[in-house]
Design a protein around this motif. Structure first.
Motif, PDB file in Angstrom:
ATOM      1  N   THR A 156       0.450  -6.325  10.829  1.00 45.93           N
ATOM      2  CA  THR A 156       0.729  -5.855   9.746  1.00 45.93           C
ATOM      3  C   THR A 156      -0.643  -5.235   9.161  1.00 45.93           C
ATOM      4  O   THR A 156      -1.393  -6.198   9.057  1.00 45.93           O
ATOM      5  CB  THR A 156       1.506  -6.422   8.889  1.00 45.93           C
ATOM      6  N   VAL A 157      -0.786  -4.082   8.397  1.00 46.18           N
ATOM      7  CA  VAL A 157      -2.022  -3.748   8.052  1.00 46.18           C
ATOM      8  C   VAL A 157      -1.768  -3.243   6.467  1.00 46.18           C
ATOM      9  O   VAL A 157      -0.818  -2.809   6.400  1.00 46.18           O
ATOM     10  CB  VAL A 157      -2.422  -2.456   8.793  1.00 46.18           C
ATOM     11  N   TYR A 215     -12.026   0.121  -0.959  1.00 47.88           N
ATOM     12  CA  TYR A 215     -10.767  -0.462  -0.255  1.00 47.88           C
ATOM     13  C   TYR A 215     -11.154  -1.534   0.407  1.00 47.88           C
ATOM     14  O   TYR A 215     -11.833  -1.620   1.514  1.00 47.88           O
ATOM     15  CB  TYR A 215      -9.805   0.614   0.502  1.00 47.88           C
ATOM     16  N   GLU A 216     -10.408  -2.709   0.248  1.00 43.47           N
ATOM     17  CA  GLU A 216     -10.097  -3.855   1.218  1.00 43.47           C
ATOM     18  C   GLU A 216      -8.892  -3.630   1.986  1.00 43.47           C
ATOM     19  O   GLU A 216      -7.877  -2.915   1.702  1.00 43.47           O
ATOM     20  CB  GLU A 216      -9.752  -5.219   0.357  1.00 43.47           C
ATOM     21  N   VAL A 217      -9.103  -3.819   3.492  1.00 49.40           N
ATOM     22  CA  VAL A 217      -8.230  -3.846   4.499  1.00 49.40           C
ATOM     23  C   VAL A 217      -7.908  -5.158   4.970  1.00 49.40           C
ATOM     24  O   VAL A 217      -8.986  -5.885   5.330  1.00 49.40           O
ATOM     25  CB  VAL A 217      -8.836  -2.850   5.461  1.00 49.40           C
ATOM     26  N   ARG A 218      -6.665  -5.529   5.135  1.00 49.05           N
ATOM     27  CA  ARG A 218      -6.319  -6.717   5.958  1.00 49.05           C
ATOM     28  C   ARG A 218      -5.290  -6.491   6.892  1.00 49.05           C
ATOM     29  O   ARG A 218      -4.330  -5.911   6.947  1.00 49.05           O
ATOM     30  CB  ARG A 218      -5.747  -7.598   4.904  1.00 49.05           C
ATOM     31  N   VAL A 219      -5.792  -6.801   8.343  1.00 45.47           N
ATOM     32  CA  VAL A 219      -4.631  -6.967   9.313  1.00 45.47           C
ATOM     33  C   VAL A 219      -4.450  -8.160   9.742  1.00 45.47           C
ATOM     34  O   VAL A 219      -4.987  -9.460  10.178  1.00 45.47           O
ATOM     35  CB  VAL A 219      -5.398  -6.324  10.410  1.00 45.47           C
ATOM     36  N   THR A 220      -2.976  -8.516   9.667  1.00 43.16           N
ATOM     37  CA  THR A 220      -2.610  -9.905  10.005  1.00 43.16           C
ATOM     38  C   THR A 220      -1.641  -9.831  11.245  1.00 43.16           C
ATOM     39  O   THR A 220      -0.626  -8.955  11.234  1.00 43.16           O
ATOM     40  CB  THR A 220      -1.359 -10.265   8.960  1.00 43.16           C
ATOM     41  N   PHE A 221      -2.064 -10.607  12.352  1.00 44.22           N
ATOM     42  CA  PHE A 221      -1.268 -10.389  13.639  1.00 44.22           C
ATOM     43  C   PHE A 221      -0.201 -11.461  13.263  1.00 44.22           C
ATOM     44  O   PHE A 221      -0.002 -12.566  12.722  1.00 44.22           O
ATOM     45  CB  PHE A 221      -1.991 -10.884  14.556  1.00 44.22           C
ATOM     46  N   LEU A 255      -7.407 -10.566   9.854  1.00 41.07           N
ATOM     47  CA  LEU A 255      -8.990  -9.947   9.695  1.00 41.07           C
ATOM     48  C   LEU A 255      -8.958  -9.241   8.484  1.00 41.07           C
ATOM     49  O   LEU A 255      -7.984  -8.475   8.217  1.00 41.07           O
ATOM     50  CB  LEU A 255      -8.773  -9.055  11.059  1.00 41.07           C
ATOM     51  N   THR A 256     -10.280  -9.239   7.905  1.00 44.54           N
ATOM     52  CA  THR A 256     -10.407  -8.391   6.622  1.00 44.54           C
ATOM     53  C   THR A 256     -11.645  -7.403   6.632  1.00 44.54           C
ATOM     54  O   THR A 256     -12.638  -8.049   7.394  1.00 44.54           O
ATOM     55  CB  THR A 256     -10.440  -9.460   5.436  1.00 44.54           C
ATOM     56  N   GLY A 257     -11.639  -6.445   5.650  1.00 42.63           N
ATOM     57  CA  GLY A 257     -12.869  -5.756   5.720  1.00 42.63           C
ATOM     58  C   GLY A 257     -12.928  -4.978   4.651  1.00 42.63           C
ATOM     59  O   GLY A 257     -11.672  -4.552   3.859  1.00 42.63           O
ATOM     60  N   THR A 258     -13.976  -4.439   4.313  1.00 38.06           N
ATOM     61  CA  THR A 258     -14.027  -3.502   2.897  1.00 38.06           C
ATOM     62  C   THR A 258     -14.797  -2.203   3.200  1.00 38.06           C
ATOM     63  O   THR A 258     -15.921  -2.286   4.160  1.00 38.06           O
ATOM     64  CB  THR A 258     -14.866  -4.426   1.942  1.00 38.06           C
TER      65      THR A 258
END
Length: 146
Positions: free
Chosen positions: A58-59, A107-113, A123-126
């Protein structure tokens, strides 16, 4: 559609049976964010056994300071090692694109497996979308008078 659901029923029953094999695990890897003016391309790497069957991702994204995360389009989980006989340079990646963003905004982005996951999760990034001005139009030569 109903045929597909009935065709998947035996697989579901096998997966739920006692002693059924566990889902292969996914080990998270790197997160690559590629910002444009109104979009962000998201590439989240992972390693897996058995082509990550049964796992997903999920992103989500938000502006820093916002409480609520917004869900991006569902990512494509690419486990193909080759495509048409050629090595797949993007194998073992979850990929999607976030649309409708504001230029020059962070923006902050979050990828949840999901599934059986090891490694950093989520995993997170800006990243900040592009805001540089577009190039000036190239003048075209008009008709010449003779």
């Amino acid at each position: 559609m109903r045929r597909i659901m009935w065709a998947c029923l035996p697989l579901l029953l096998v997966a739920m049976a006692p002693g059924a094999p566990f889902l292969p695990s996914v080990t998270t890897g790197s997160l690559t964010l590629d910002p444009q003016f109104h979009t962000i391309s998201v590439r989240a790497g992972f390693s897996s056994s058995n082509e990550a069957t049964g796992n997903g991702a999920t992103v989500e994204y938000r502006q820093p300071g916002q409480v609520t995360w917004r869900t991006a389009p569902a990512p494509f989980i690419d486990t193909r090692t080759t495509i048409n006989g050629m090595t797949n340079w993007a194998a073992n990646e979850a990929r999607t694109k976030i649309f409708g963003l504001t230029p020059g905004t962070t923006y902050e982005v979050r990828v949840t497996f999901s599934g059986t996951v090891t490694g950093t999760n989520p995993l997170t990034g800006t990243v900040t979308t592009r805001s540089d001005p577009p190039p000036a139009p190239i003048p075209t030569a008009g008709p010449t008078k003779t």
